[in-house]
Design a protein around this motif. Structure first.
Motif, PDB file in Angstrom:
ATOM      1  N   SER A  41      12.094  -2.754   3.125  1.00 27.17           N
ATOM      2  CA  SER A  41      11.346  -1.550   2.741  1.00 27.17           C
ATOM      3  C   SER A  41      10.039  -1.479   3.511  1.00 27.17           C
ATOM      4  O   SER A  41       9.602  -2.459   4.112  1.00 27.17           O
ATOM      5  CB  SER A  41      11.065  -1.561   1.236  1.00 27.17           C
ATOM      6  OG  SER A  41      10.265  -2.679   0.897  1.00 27.17           O
ATOM      7  N   LYS A  42       9.445  -0.313   3.480  1.00 33.56           N
ATOM      8  CA  LYS A  42       8.117  -0.104   4.067  1.00 33.56           C
ATOM      9  C   LYS A  42       7.079  -0.240   2.959  1.00 33.56           C
ATOM     10  O   LYS A  42       7.191   0.379   1.904  1.00 33.56           O
ATOM     11  CB  LYS A  42       8.014   1.290   4.696  1.00 33.56           C
ATOM     12  CG  LYS A  42       8.871   1.481   5.942  1.00 33.56           C
ATOM     13  CD  LYS A  42       8.146   0.981   7.167  1.00 33.56           C
ATOM     14  CE  LYS A  42       8.889   1.347   8.437  1.00 33.56           C
ATOM     15  NZ  LYS A  42       8.173   0.922   9.645  1.00 33.56           N
ATOM     16  N   ASP A  43       6.070  -1.058   3.192  1.00 32.52           N
ATOM     17  CA  ASP A  43       5.073  -1.275   2.144  1.00 32.52           C
ATOM     18  C   ASP A  43       3.761  -1.728   2.773  1.00 32.52           C
ATOM     19  O   ASP A  43       3.691  -1.994   3.980  1.00 32.52           O
ATOM     20  CB  ASP A  43       5.572  -2.327   1.159  1.00 32.52           C
ATOM     21  CG  ASP A  43       4.905  -2.200  -0.204  1.00 32.52           C
ATOM     22  OD1 ASP A  43       3.932  -1.431  -0.316  1.00 32.52           O
ATOM     23  OD2 ASP A  43       5.350  -2.877  -1.155  1.00 32.52           O
ATOM     24  N   ASN A  44       2.730  -1.794   1.939  1.00 31.04           N
ATOM     25  CA  ASN A  44       1.422  -2.297   2.366  1.00 31.04           C
ATOM     26  C   ASN A  44       1.266  -3.740   1.882  1.00 31.04           C
ATOM     27  O   ASN A  44       1.673  -4.070   0.771  1.00 31.04           O
ATOM     28  CB  ASN A  44       0.282  -1.454   1.792  1.00 31.04           C
ATOM     29  CG  ASN A  44       0.424   0.013   2.145  1.00 31.04           C
ATOM     30  OD1 ASN A  44       0.966   0.359   3.189  1.00 31.04           O
ATOM     31  ND2 ASN A  44      -0.071   0.884   1.277  1.00 31.04           N
ATOM     32  N   ASP A 300      -0.849  -1.666   6.654  1.00 29.48           N
ATOM     33  CA  ASP A 300      -0.239  -0.561   5.921  1.00 29.48           C
ATOM     34  C   ASP A 300       1.074  -0.147   6.570  1.00 29.48           C
ATOM     35  O   ASP A 300       1.223  -0.192   7.806  1.00 29.48           O
ATOM     36  CB  ASP A 300      -1.191   0.643   5.875  1.00 29.48           C
ATOM     37  CG  ASP A 300      -2.470   0.329   5.138  1.00 29.48           C
ATOM     38  OD1 ASP A 300      -2.427  -0.522   4.235  1.00 29.48           O
ATOM     39  OD2 ASP A 300      -3.519   0.930   5.467  1.00 29.48           O
ATOM     40  N   SER A 301       2.033   0.271   5.709  1.00 30.92           N
ATOM     41  CA  SER A 301       3.325   0.830   6.154  1.00 30.92           C
ATOM     42  C   SER A 301       4.036  -0.085   7.147  1.00 30.92           C
ATOM     43  O   SER A 301       4.358   0.315   8.278  1.00 30.92           O
ATOM     44  CB  SER A 301       3.120   2.221   6.760  1.00 30.92           C
ATOM     45  OG  SER A 301       2.574   3.103   5.817  1.00 30.92           O
ATOM     46  N   ASN A 344       5.658 -10.525  -0.984  1.00 29.20           N
ATOM     47  CA  ASN A 344       6.311  -9.882   0.149  1.00 29.20           C
ATOM     48  C   ASN A 344       5.781 -10.453   1.453  1.00 29.20           C
ATOM     49  O   ASN A 344       4.630 -10.898   1.522  1.00 29.20           O
ATOM     50  CB  ASN A 344       6.091  -8.364   0.124  1.00 29.20           C
ATOM     51  CG  ASN A 344       6.738  -7.713  -1.084  1.00 29.20           C
ATOM     52  OD1 ASN A 344       7.819  -8.125  -1.498  1.00 29.20           O
ATOM     53  ND2 ASN A 344       6.096  -6.715  -1.651  1.00 29.20           N
TER      54      ASN A 344
END
Length: 376
Positions: A41-44, A300-301, A344
């Protein structure tokens, strides 16, 4: 029933049995799902150090008396705002009888010496007028006379200080305790009637009040030795107070202790940071417990997976995961990781967002079968 009908019923029965057998075989041939998978997934991700501590005033001033005595009156209350020079308390001087007696004795001795010096002065002046003695002898007599007068004045002043607390006509200069800074009264550790001791070279003295500016606060906390090496002066801090929910205060790291202290077997290092209270509508009290998030790195992202999905090669200690390439069929994929927050981890190279990663908790067959039936 005719023979033809019986044959038809027999054929229908045989077909039903064959259909059932085919269905059972098909179901049994379907692979049981033994491993679950998760996608990227995309996350910070924020890599941070958490320090526990409290909020204290940057400058806290103790107000102490200039003279010993008994608290006669207290004019302020804890929590009250005060300005430099405001009256805090008044002290009633209770003189020591022995000191008073000694001071009276010094006065009497000074009077005797003064009378003798005056007699000598009058005699030498008369002799000087007749020209019997020189001017030098007269000046010496005059000096002794003046010194005797000064000694009497000093003895009287000492007596007044011991008795009233001041050598002047009023004792307010020493008996009135006043604030020396602007701020808020944090604590008044004495009450009316308490005896207090003056601050001098041999005694710290009794604290009558503690004053601090609650708009100038600092965070004081401790970090573990494993984390202190990552810190640098000037790093931003996010301060969260236990007493004020859903609100953060900005701060900057200004001090890292050069020496650690052992606490329950772990070495802890003291840190401090200036907290920006600003024009906050929340009343920040001294001593609030607080946590400080010290941000080491932030991205970020980015592409992330759960750190629990990682495996490590026994020889190279490099990370890898198992990626699904077919129904319950996986292949090893070496990857390159980046920043992590302990839950993560960033995937820098080796995976795509569509890849499904093997979860390493193998299901038992009964639970896997139940999960398969639920999926259907």
């Amino acid at each position: 029933m005719s023979k033809r009908v019986k044959i038809i019923l027999f054929i229908v029965f045989i077909l039903a049995v064959l259909t059932a057998l085919v269905y059972v075989k098909k179901q049994n041939s379907k692979p049981i799902k033994l491993f679950k998978t998760e996608k990227l997934s995309k996350d910070n991700i924020v890599n941070k150090v958490v320090a526990t501590g409290k909020i204290i005033p940057k400058d806290e001033v103790e107000i102490k008396p200039q003279i010993s005595g008994i608290i006669e009156k207290i004019y302020v209350k804890e929590g009250e705002s005060i300005k430099n020079g405001d009256l805090i308390a008044k002290i009633k001087v209770v003189p020591n009888e022995q000191s008073l007696n000694t001071a009276r004795g010094r006065i009497n001795n000074a009077k005797i010496v003064l009378n003798n010096a005056k007699t000598s002065y009058d005699r030498t002046k008369e002799l000087l007028d007749k020209g019997v003695i020189s001017t030098q002898e007269f000046e010496q007599s005059e000096l002794n006379y003046n010194q005797a007068k000064q000694s009497l004045n000093n003895a009287n002043s000492d007596y007044s200080i011991i008795k009233k607390g001041s050598s002047g006509g009023s004792a307010s200069a020493n008996t009135n305790v006043r604030a020396t800074v602007n701020g808020t009264i944090l604590e008044i550790p004495v009450k009316e009637g308490d005896q207090v001791i003056e601050s001098n070279n041999f005694n710290a003295g009794t604290s009558i009040a503690r004053i601090a500016d609650l708009k100038k606060m600092i965070f004081e906390g401790k970090v573990d030795e494993a984390e202190v090496g990552k810190l640098r002066l000037g790093m931003p801090l996010k301060i969260k107070l236990g007493a004020i929910q859903d609100k953060e205060f900005d701060a900057n790291l200004k001090f890292i202790a050069p020496k650690g202290t052992e606490d329950q077997g772990a070495v802890q290092f003291k840190i401090e940071g200036d907290v920006n209270i600003g024009d906050s509508d929340s009343y920040v009290r001294a001593g609030y417990s607080a946590n400080a998030d010290i941000i080491l790195e932030k991205k970020d992202s980015i592409l992330v997976i759960k750190e629990a999905l990682l495996q490590f090669d026994k020889k190279t200690e490099k990370p890898y995961v198992n990626v699904m390439i077919g129904e319950q069929d996986f292949e090893r994929r070496d990857i390159e990781t980046g920043i992590s927050d302990g839950i993560n981890v960033e995937v820098v190279k080796g995976l795509d967002i569509k890849d499904e990663i093997k979860v390493w908790n193998r299901l038992d067959k009964k639970k896997a079968k139940d999960d398969n039936e639920e999926d259907e």
